[in-house]
Write a protein that holds these residues in place. Sequence first.
Motif, mmCIF file in Angstrom:
data_model
loop_
_atom_site.group_PDB
_atom_site.id
_atom_site.type_symbol
_atom_site.label_atom_id
_atom_site.label_comp_id
_atom_site.label_asym_id
_atom_site.label_seq_id
_atom_site.Cartn_x
_atom_site.Cartn_y
_atom_site.Cartn_z
ATOM 1 N N THR A 156 0.847 -1.190 0.000
ATOM 2 C CA THR A 156 0.000 0.000 0.000
ATOM 3 C C THR A 156 0.884 1.242 0.000
ATOM 4 O OG1 THR A 156 -0.160 -0.177 2.412
ATOM 5 C CG2 THR A 156 -1.980 -1.076 1.119
ATOM 6 N N CYS A 157 0.358 2.315 -0.562
ATOM 7 C CA CYS A 157 1.165 3.527 -0.702
ATOM 8 C C CYS A 157 0.293 4.764 -0.498
ATOM 9 C CB CYS A 157 1.817 3.567 -2.078
ATOM 10 S SG CYS A 157 2.855 5.010 -2.363
ATOM 11 N N TYR A 158 0.679 5.596 0.461
ATOM 12 C CA TYR A 158 0.019 6.888 0.667
ATOM 13 C C TYR A 158 0.797 7.932 -0.117
ATOM 14 C CZ TYR A 158 -2.113 10.912 2.968
ATOM 15 O OH TYR A 158 -2.784 12.085 3.234
ATOM 16 N N MET A 159 0.156 8.504 -1.129
ATOM 17 C CA MET A 159 0.807 9.490 -1.988
ATOM 18 C C MET A 159 0.361 10.876 -1.573
ATOM 19 S SD MET A 159 0.580 7.619 -5.689
ATOM 20 C CE MET A 159 0.698 5.828 -5.838
ATOM 21 N N ALA A 160 1.154 11.513 -0.732
ATOM 22 C CA ALA A 160 0.778 12.802 -0.160
ATOM 23 C C ALA A 160 1.067 13.942 -1.109
ATOM 24 C CB ALA A 160 1.526 13.015 1.149
ATOM 25 N N SER A 161 0.323 15.033 -0.949
ATOM 26 C CA SER A 161 0.604 16.298 -1.614
ATOM 27 C C SER A 161 0.382 17.400 -0.596
ATOM 28 C CB SER A 161 -0.310 16.498 -2.828
ATOM 29 O OG SER A 161 -1.619 16.845 -2.408
ATOM 30 N N GLN A 162 0.617 18.637 -1.007
ATOM 31 C CA GLN A 162 0.402 19.759 -0.105
ATOM 32 C C GLN A 162 -1.067 19.900 0.270
ATOM 33 O OE1 GLN A 162 1.706 23.183 -2.265
ATOM 34 N NE2 GLN A 162 0.121 23.021 -3.860
ATOM 35 N N ASN A 163 -1.952 19.200 -0.486
ATOM 36 C CA ASN A 163 -3.383 19.268 -0.209
ATOM 37 C C ASN A 163 -3.871 18.106 0.652
ATOM 38 O OD1 ASN A 163 -3.504 21.534 -1.940
ATOM 39 N ND2 ASN A 163 -3.624 20.174 -3.720
ATOM 40 N N SER A 164 -2.968 17.236 1.062
ATOM 41 C CA SER A 164 -3.333 16.090 1.896
ATOM 42 C C SER A 164 -3.352 16.508 3.358
ATOM 43 C CB SER A 164 -2.336 14.943 1.697
ATOM 44 O OG SER A 164 -2.282 14.549 0.345
ATOM 45 N N SER A 165 -4.255 15.911 4.108
ATOM 46 C CA SER A 165 -4.387 16.238 5.531
ATOM 47 C C SER A 165 -3.658 15.212 6.383
ATOM 48 C CB SER A 165 -5.859 16.282 5.930
ATOM 49 O OG SER A 165 -6.431 14.988 5.843
ATOM 50 N N GLN A 166 -3.345 15.615 7.589
ATOM 51 C CA GLN A 166 -2.720 14.702 8.533
ATOM 52 C C GLN A 166 -3.666 13.564 8.907
ATOM 53 O OE1 GLN A 166 0.522 14.987 9.500
ATOM 54 N NE2 GLN A 166 0.304 12.996 10.504
ATOM 55 N N ASP A 167 -4.968 13.873 8.907
ATOM 56 C CA ASP A 167 -5.962 12.858 9.279
ATOM 57 C C ASP A 167 -5.930 11.672 8.308
ATOM 58 O OD1 ASP A 167 -6.806 14.276 11.469
ATOM 59 O OD2 ASP A 167 -8.503 15.213 10.425
ATOM 60 N N THR A 168 -5.930 11.942 6.996
ATOM 61 C CA THR A 168 -5.933 10.825 6.034
ATOM 62 C C THR A 168 -4.606 10.078 6.081
ATOM 63 O OG1 THR A 168 -5.277 12.357 4.274
ATOM 64 C CG2 THR A 168 -7.635 11.866 4.504
ATOM 65 N N TYR A 169 -3.505 10.791 6.308
ATOM 66 C CA TYR A 169 -2.204 10.141 6.454
ATOM 67 C C TYR A 169 -2.247 9.149 7.625
ATOM 68 C CZ TYR A 169 2.722 9.523 7.757
ATOM 69 O OH TYR A 169 3.941 8.980 8.089
ATOM 70 N N ASN A 170 -2.793 9.593 8.748
ATOM 71 C CA ASN A 170 -2.854 8.734 9.936
ATOM 72 C C ASN A 170 -3.763 7.538 9.707
ATOM 73 O OD1 ASN A 170 -1.153 10.498 11.284
ATOM 74 N ND2 ASN A 170 -2.815 11.598 12.299
ATOM 75 N N ARG A 171 -4.905 7.776 9.053
ATOM 76 C CA ARG A 171 -5.854 6.682 8.841
ATOM 77 C C ARG A 171 -5.257 5.614 7.932
ATOM 78 N NH1 ARG A 171 -9.976 10.972 8.750
ATOM 79 N NH2 ARG A 171 -9.990 10.974 6.463
ATOM 80 N N ALA A 172 -4.569 6.029 6.875
ATOM 81 C CA ALA A 172 -3.933 5.063 5.985
ATOM 82 C C ALA A 172 -2.853 4.278 6.720
ATOM 83 C CB ALA A 172 -3.344 5.775 4.770
ATOM 84 N N GLN A 173 -2.050 4.965 7.511
ATOM 85 C CA GLN A 173 -0.969 4.321 8.255
ATOM 86 C C GLN A 173 -1.510 3.299 9.245
ATOM 87 O OE1 GLN A 173 2.372 5.231 7.705
ATOM 88 N NE2 GLN A 173 2.975 3.517 8.996
ATOM 89 N N GLU A 174 -2.558 3.667 9.973
ATOM 90 C CA GLU A 174 -3.129 2.765 10.985
ATOM 91 C C GLU A 174 -3.759 1.535 10.351
ATOM 92 O OE1 GLU A 174 -5.813 5.092 13.272
ATOM 93 O OE2 GLU A 174 -4.253 6.453 14.032
ATOM 94 N N LEU A 175 -4.476 1.728 9.242
ATOM 95 C CA LEU A 175 -5.093 0.573 8.586
ATOM 96 C C LEU A 175 -4.029 -0.365 8.043
ATOM 97 C CD1 LEU A 175 -7.552 -0.983 7.581
ATOM 98 C CD2 LEU A 175 -7.551 0.467 5.534
ATOM 99 N N ALA A 176 -2.984 0.184 7.422
ATOM 100 C CA ALA A 176 -1.902 -0.651 6.892
ATOM 101 C C ALA A 176 -1.263 -1.475 7.998
ATOM 102 C CB ALA A 176 -0.862 0.226 6.201
ATOM 103 N N GLU A 177 -1.082 -0.869 9.172
ATOM 104 C CA GLU A 177 -0.493 -1.601 10.296
ATOM 105 C C GLU A 177 -1.404 -2.722 10.762
ATOM 106 O OE1 GLU A 177 0.279 1.334 13.232
ATOM 107 O OE2 GLU A 177 2.001 2.208 12.168
ATOM 108 N N GLN A 178 -2.706 -2.481 10.784
ATOM 109 C CA GLN A 178 -3.637 -3.495 11.296
ATOM 110 C C GLN A 178 -3.801 -4.676 10.344
ATOM 111 O OE1 GLN A 178 -7.350 -1.950 12.748
ATOM 112 N NE2 GLN A 178 -6.373 -0.563 14.201
ATOM 113 N N ILE A 179 -3.792 -4.419 9.039
ATOM 114 C CA ILE A 179 -3.928 -5.556 8.112
ATOM 115 C C ILE A 179 -2.569 -6.162 7.773
ATOM 116 C CG2 ILE A 179 -6.058 -4.641 7.125
ATOM 117 C CD1 ILE A 179 -4.460 -3.782 4.663
ATOM 118 N N GLY A 180 -1.492 -5.451 8.068
ATOM 119 C CA GLY A 180 -0.150 -5.999 7.857
ATOM 120 C C GLY A 180 0.457 -5.725 6.510
#
Length: 707
Positions: free
Chosen positions: A415-439
Amino acid sequence: MGRKVTVATCSLNQWALDFEGNLRRILRSIEIARNKGAKYRLGPELEICGYGCWDHYFESDTILHSYQVLAQLLVAPVAQNIICDVGMPVMHRNVRYNCRVIFLNGKILLIRPKMVLANEGNYQEMRWFAPWQKSRKAEDHFLPRMIQELTKQELVPFGDLVLATKDTCIGTEICEELWTPHSPHIDMGLDGVEIFTNSSGSHHVLRKAHTRVELVNLATLKNGGIYLLANQKGCDGDRLYYDGCSMISVNGSTVAQGAQFSLDDVEVLTATVDLEDVRTFRAEISSRNLMASKVVPYTRVKVDFALSCHDDVLVSTSEPIQWQFHSIGEEISLGPACWLWDYLRRSQQSGFFLPLSGGLDSSAVACMVYSMCRQVCQAVSNGNKEVLADVQRILNRDDVVPQDPQKLCGQLLTTCYMASQNSSQDTYNRAQELAEQIGSYHINLNIDGVVKAIVEIFRLVTGKMPQFLVHGGSSRENLAMQSVQARVRMVFAYLFAQLSFWSRGMRGGLLVLGSTNVDESLRGYLTKYDCSSADINPIGGISKTDLKTFIQYCIERFRLLSLRSIVSAPATAELEPLAEGQVVQTDEEDMGMTYKELSVFGRLRKMGKAGPYSMFCKLINMWKEICTPREVAEKVKHFFRMYSLNRHKMTVLTPSYHAENYSPDDNRFDLRPFLYQSSWPWQFRCIDHQVMKLEGAEGDQDFEDLV
């Protein structure tokens, strides 16, 4: 005198044109059926060549290779002393038919062509086959020489006949024939046929299983009898997923239920039934007996073979069972996951790559892959050697025995979170947490540098620097600035899919997964050739409403608690600048309609066959408690404007799992134009005139005469 018979029906994961693999699975199913004591074995529709050959049916090779497989089946030791019913295309008098070939001990008993062809929605059987239209009639069919040499038969009956064994009578239906208003089993049952067989290629659609089960049980409820349904399973190399769900019914009750979703390539279902139960059930129905006394009889092919044995007093029969249906959350969890597994193992790729945005759609796709990993681990735990061999081949490790879904997910999903200057910290955190939980193996990257470079090149060439709307740009500039971000993400997705394993010293490439739902495709709320463009899309035929149900199921069933914040967050593309670090862009505001409204529009447009005016007329009653006629009119007109302006995007839509009957995929399913008169002047004028009438205003009399 024997009266108890054991019959078998199968679900096989056949693959179009995989003649070797298809033969192997058919032989295995016959062997299992024999070992379970069955004397009749039924397989799915067109199982020899695979149902989804489509235009390959035009090729003579397809029929040739089907006969070559049939030749091996005829002489196979496991196919002796059991009536085998297999499906393949047959050319009769230069006309191509979808047929069942029924044989016993190396002799062909009957070739039964399909009489009613599926020719709507996903199915185009009339393109490749002709229906047999001679009810209760047959002709001599000249067998090809390769078969004549084996069977010592020159001619065999071809047509609408039934088989009469020493102890019972067997009649054939093929898939669509069960769904017609006057199915063949009705007249066959009145003529004394006691066992009905149906070989199907019926694909999965959400909530469809209930209808299929009811049709089978009702087939024998009014008329009595034993009904066997066989169905294809697996992806068959296309958008559809055939979900198995084979079953056996007796006198209106299910006595054997197959799995609806399974990673088993071969599933054989058997039941032992008492023929006298059918006879006594029918004897009580005087209205049925009156109709039976005047039915036009079927010609019977006499078979010197009995399905029962003489001494069967101590043989127990199969008892009725309660059918276990899946919830919507379970269907979405199981069906697309099985489809993904089929695509992965057959594509010769080593895993999946998913742009994970932290939103509901991409999170749902990640959960489907995780569900796939759970099913793979469970299948291996249950002793499925084929699944284990596939996993070891995909991972290129013979020593791997997957037991932990999270660990397997880390090996198969990047999985890959592709951030830009328009990305929020909330979506970054949600993607990171889900990736950790599913492995999953998770990557974070920033696309701003590439976006700025592209825009700078444009400035150097044109002398113009486009800006976002909030920075003083026009709507056209704003859209272009959003689209370049989305398209850059697609480029990165394919780059990492091809080379991320190489960069880690591993072999193989990855399939890119898309994450556009059916409602967004319908509205055209996606950028052409952006990260919605992928190799396959598991949610492209699933509505936003159903995806929310699936996410809730994952929270409860898989304990993926990070999904709680994802399901409660407003959907956003995050392509416009933030305001003080907060998202101001939402999907529903951008679209000008809610996802719930989109689902209604989609069903009326496709399933209800409604144009703009008809849709308005239906919705003023459906939404009368929440909208005025004028508000309904504006919603309908806005939908059709956007639909027509964006219809061209459907011509390049990523192949999607087909789970909804209002899918806008125009490649196979939705054959509408992609260039429209987007203002719909005549249609919208009809709507406006009706609104004026409802509001009590006088309309244009001349136009009123037209409508």
